[in-house]
Design an enzyme around this catalytic site. Structure first.
Site, PDB file in Angstrom:
ATOM      1  N   ASP A 506      49.040  36.480  36.911  1.00 21.80           N
ATOM      2  CA  ASP A 506      49.395  37.565  37.623  1.00 21.80           C
ATOM      3  C   ASP A 506      49.783  38.831  36.722  1.00 21.80           C
ATOM      4  O   ASP A 506      50.536  38.427  35.488  1.00 21.80           O
ATOM      5  CB  ASP A 506      50.288  37.461  38.762  1.00 21.80           C
ATOM      6  CG  ASP A 506      51.599  36.699  38.310  1.00 21.80           C
ATOM      7  OD1 ASP A 506      51.354  35.976  37.102  1.00 21.80           O
ATOM      8  OD2 ASP A 506      52.877  37.176  38.691  1.00 21.80           O
ATOM      9  N   GLU A 507      49.688  39.887  37.077  1.00 19.47           N
ATOM     10  CA  GLU A 507      50.551  41.204  36.527  1.00 19.47           C
ATOM     11  C   GLU A 507      50.334  41.334  34.915  1.00 19.47           C
ATOM     12  O   GLU A 507      51.202  41.499  34.367  1.00 19.47           O
ATOM     13  CB  GLU A 507      52.046  41.183  36.894  1.00 19.47           C
ATOM     14  CG  GLU A 507      52.136  41.092  38.258  1.00 19.47           C
ATOM     15  CD  GLU A 507      53.694  41.336  38.777  1.00 19.47           C
ATOM     16  OE1 GLU A 507      53.966  42.005  39.668  1.00 19.47           O
ATOM     17  OE2 GLU A 507      54.612  40.680  37.834  1.00 19.47           O
ATOM     18  N   VAL A 508      48.954  41.220  34.680  1.00 18.52           N
ATOM     19  CA  VAL A 508      48.597  41.683  33.112  1.00 18.52           C
ATOM     20  C   VAL A 508      48.880  43.232  33.074  1.00 18.52           C
ATOM     21  O   VAL A 508      47.886  43.963  33.859  1.00 18.52           O
ATOM     22  CB  VAL A 508      47.478  41.048  32.760  1.00 18.52           C
ATOM     23  CG1 VAL A 508      46.829  41.745  31.420  1.00 18.52           C
ATOM     24  CG2 VAL A 508      47.573  39.542  32.432  1.00 18.52           C
TER      25      VAL A 508
END
Length: 827
Positions: A506-508
């Site tokens: 998640d959340e690159v």
């Protein structure tokens, strides 16, 4: 001679600067307050006050003040005599522009600044303050630090308490009490009772013998007696094997003569025993008794979902083995079966990996030593000096696995990749430097996670600029493979098999990889033109890696998504890769409200971890004294209880900002198809621990909201949950019945189990009626004490005459515990 004197003078000055830095922390007090106290005001002004506690002026030369602060600070809003610089993550440095400044004797510096966003409660305050000498030559912790409370007017206080009073009146809709939490599939009751005594006898089929021992251990520890064994014919309690039942299914029959439990597995029998425990009154727990009455009933039961889970973040702030074992005990009581442990993130690596000792030598430690790569930087109030042993040893983890298995709970470990990976990246950088110093380049690069030539510029959700693995490097996959293998070996030592590994995903942040030569080379070789296409390449690679190890892959929702230039959207192309996706993003007003249903409809196995309902790091309500995050709104137990997994739109009445949402808001949102409903395999709660620094706070945030999760994860779908039949009145009547059981029985049990849990005590509601103050509580079973103008506290039992000239103080009391003091004051 002149040069010698000058040199001595310089040395004296440097020594003096260093001593000042070393001692300054003991000589000052730091205070923080909100200058503007309108609740949840946008971009409020904060104030740091430095107070000189001594009778001598203090030099500002040679030192600066460091602190963690999760909010962003507008540097232009600060008095030009000072500067506050964001270093990385949530770490800031306050410096004096003119180092010749003096903090006067008994004097103060007041430093105001604008905080971007909001500061809804005290847990957003700066934390982990320390003084650092220039060039890191000395460090001292600020021990005298005060977060000043926000004082609301009498009018504001009464308005908030009146709103709470009205909310608490939901309990008046039903005076009945649910028999068992979670509600069984079918319950039929009869008049009469069955009494458990020391003369009660017990028998179990061989396949269920472990649950027989479990029952006796529970009875002995909780009530002081256990049951003797006898043959099947003469037993009062029978645990009987029935191969026709499903794995977690059971039947429970209590007559005036005996208790019969039927199950096909030890798991089913275990859940039947949890129902028996649930039927015992809370007042009995912890007392040495010779008789326990149970109602006569017949129960047929099985769970709605096969995945009923809780995710606990132990990376941001570490929570030790005992905290995890205590959570497992409560999960087991309420038939939850999956504990997802978030073991690493940007701010910490929390599991010993024997082949890579640097992961815990560096990645589990946060201190000012981060300057030389020996630790991670301080974060989330961790302070200047590292707390030792902030990780699970291999033996700790094996013990957790065994204990969870005994309680029929599966542990899913999470290795966060490729973003949120800073702890791993920095640890492997230290390993690289260590082997390069030995001249062994091949070994140095073996598990390296970042490309030193990458010039990409980005800022992650938590404001990191160096937290993403480079997914082109073979060493990245070598690292992931090794860690999976070593965790798998821990399962084998526990006598288990690791079935699933969670690889995050998640959340690159936007901007990552865009200026990496290695990424450009990969893109050229694959003939792809956008860095966004690197994402599904990575997910496909790790999916294949897990498949080769016969381990199922789980990850956050982005694993089933792709960015085609207009933001992340569902990616059906990877649905056949057997990836379980945990979907948190249903932020109301965030345009992804239907994401869980879209991914399930596209063929992914979905676990719905609704941020709107089950992110238990969110504050319970909008009040300055209630701890927690607020970015996804507020989540009280009613909001958790009212989550309807197959059509959660039905119970959404406001967005994450508290603005009213009309039912038509969801008309164009995707609904679950029949296929999608099959792919919705479970629900879970999640607690992120940026603001959760102690075991007590962890329990406060989890309990009792986890019981509402258990209700929704286990209880069968009802007719009124479906579109066209939804009935809010029925929901609220059932909620009142659930809360009566929770407050009158279950929380009394949690007050006894394992020495007691620090669950959240109910909020007090206060309303002025006919010039009297009338009180109620959020859930029943708790006493309220009050004092007027400092009088001796009295138990509330009738309306209190109200006088505007007096100060009223109220507290919920439960045994030795007291709730937050509620004050109606003079201001």
């Amino acid at each position: 001679m002149m040069f010698k004197k000058l040199l001595i003078g310089i040395c004296f000055v440097l020594l003096h600067v260093n001593l000042i830095a070393q001692n300054i922390a003991d000589k000052i007090q730091v205070r923080w307050k909100l200058v503007e106290t309108v609740p949840s005001k946008a971009n409020p002004v904060s104030r740091l006050t430095l107070v000189n506690l001594t009778n001598e002026s203090l030099s500002c030369q040679g030192w600066s003040l460091w602190f963690n602060f999760m909010r962003r600070i507008d540097p232009k809003s600060i008095d030009p005599k000072f500067s506050i610089t964001h270093r990385n993550g949530d770490l800031y440095e306050l410096e004096f522009k003119n180092t010749q400044m003096q903090l006067p004797a008994k004097g103060t510096f007041e430093i105001d600044f604008v905080t971007l966003g909001t500061i809804p409660n005290y847990t957003d305050a700066p934390a982990g303050l320390y003084v650092l000498g220039k060039e890191g030559k000395s460090v001292e912790t600020i021990s005298n630090y005060v977060v000043e409370p926000v004082v609301f007017s009498r009018e504001q206080t009464l308005q908030n308490l009146s709103a709470q009073y009205e909310e608490n009146t939901r309990l008046e809709l039903n005076n009945k009490q649910q028999l068992i939490i979670p509600q069984p599939l079918s319950v039929k009751t009869s008049p009469g009772k069955f009494t458990l005594t020391p003369k009660t006898t017990l028998w179990a089929d061989a396949i269920l013998s472990a649950e027989k021992d479990y029952l006796n251990e529970f009875m002995k520890n909780t009530f002081g007696f256990s049951f003797s064994s006898t043959d099947k014919q003469n037993a009062s309690i029978k645990l009987m094997h029935n191969p026709k039942l499903e794995a977690e299914e059971y039947s429970l029959n209590i007559t005036d003569k005996q208790i019969e439990i039927h199950s096909s597995t030890s798991t089913g029998a275990f859940y039947a025993l949890q129902s028996v425990k649930n039927l015992i009154k809370g007042d009995a727990w912890g007392n040495k008794l010779t008789g326990l009455d149970l109602p006569l009933l017949s129960v047929k039961d099985k769970p709605r979902f096969g995945y009923r889970g809780v995710m606990v973040d132990v990376a941001r702030n570490f929570h030790n083995k005992q905290s995890v074992l205590k959570i497992i005990d409560v999960m087991a009581m309420y038939k939850l079966n999956t504990l997802h442990l978030h073991l690493n993130d940007d701010e910490g690596w929390r599991l010993q990996i024997p082949t890579l000792p640097e992961l815990t030598e560096v990645g589990s430690r946060r201190s000012v030593e981060y300057f030389n790569g020996l630790a991670l930087q301080p974060g989330y109030g961790s302070g200047a000096k590292a707390t030792e042993q902030s990780f699970y040893t291999e033996s700790d983890f094996v013990e957790i696995l065994k204990y969870a298995a005994k309680n029929h709970i599966n542990i899913i470990p999470e290795l966060e990749t490729p973003g949120h990976a800073r702890a791993a990246i920095k640890s492997m950088e230290m390993r690289y430097r260590k082997f390069m110093a030995k001249g062994n380049q091949q070994e140095a690069e073996k598990y390296l996670l970042n490309d030193f030539g990458d010039q990409s510029v980005y800022s992650s959700a938590q404001h990191w600029n160096d937290n993403v693995m480079n997914v082109t490097m073979p060493s990245t996959y070598r690292f992931i493979s090794l860690v999976i293998d070593e965790i798998g070996e821990m399962y084998r030592k526990a006598g288990l098999k690791m079935k699933t590994i969670h690889l995050g995903g998640d959340e690159v942040p936007r901007g990552a990889w865009e200026k990496s030569p290695k990424i450009r080379t990969l893109m050229d070789s694959l003939k792809i033109t956008s860095v966004h296409e690197v994402w599904p390449y990575y997910i496909s690679k790790v999916a294949d890696l897990c498949a080769s190890k016969n381990v199922a892959l789980a990850g956050w929702e982005e694993m089933g998504m792709v960015n085609k230039g207009k933001g992340m959207e569902t990616n059906p192309a990877l649905a056949k890769k057997n990836i379980q996706v945990d979907v948190w993003n249903n932020l109301i007003g965030g345009k992804q409200e239907d994401l869980a249903y879209k991914l399930a409809n596209a063929g992914y196995k979905v676990v719905f971890a609704s941020a709107n309902n089950f992110y238990l790091d969110l504050a319970w309500k909008n009040t300055y004294t209630e701890p927690g995050h607020t970015w996804a709104g507020f989540t009280n137990i009613y909001k958790s209880y009212s989550f309807l997994p197959s059509n959660y739109y039905l119970t959404v009445y406001e967005d994450s900002k508290g603005k009213k949402v009309e039912p038509s808001f969801f008309d164009k949102k995707e609904k679950l198809t029949a296929k999608g409903k099959e792919n919705l395999i479970g629900i879970k709660a999640a607690i992120w621990t940026e603001k959760v620094t102690t075991g007590d706070r962890l329990e406060y945030m989890l309990f009792p909201r986890v019981l509402a999760l258990a209700e929704r994860a286990w209880r069968a779908e009802t007719d009124w949950e479906k579109s066209g039949t939804y009935n809010k009145v029925v929901l609220e009547k059932e909620y009142a019945s659930f809360m009566n059981k929770l407050g009158n029985d279950e929380l009394k049990k949690l007050a006894q189990l394992n020495g007691g849990y620090n669950f959240r005590l109910p909020a007090i509601g206060v309303k002025i009626m006919q010039n009297n103050l009338v009180l109620n509580t959020e859930y029943p079973g708790f006493d309220v004490y009050y004092a007027i103008n400092g009088s001796e506290p009295k138990k509330y039992d009738k309306p209190i005459a109200y006088d505007k000239s007096k100060i009223y103080k109220f507290k919920v009391v439960q045994g030795k515990r007291e709730g937050v003091e509620t004050v109606i004051g003079l201001n």
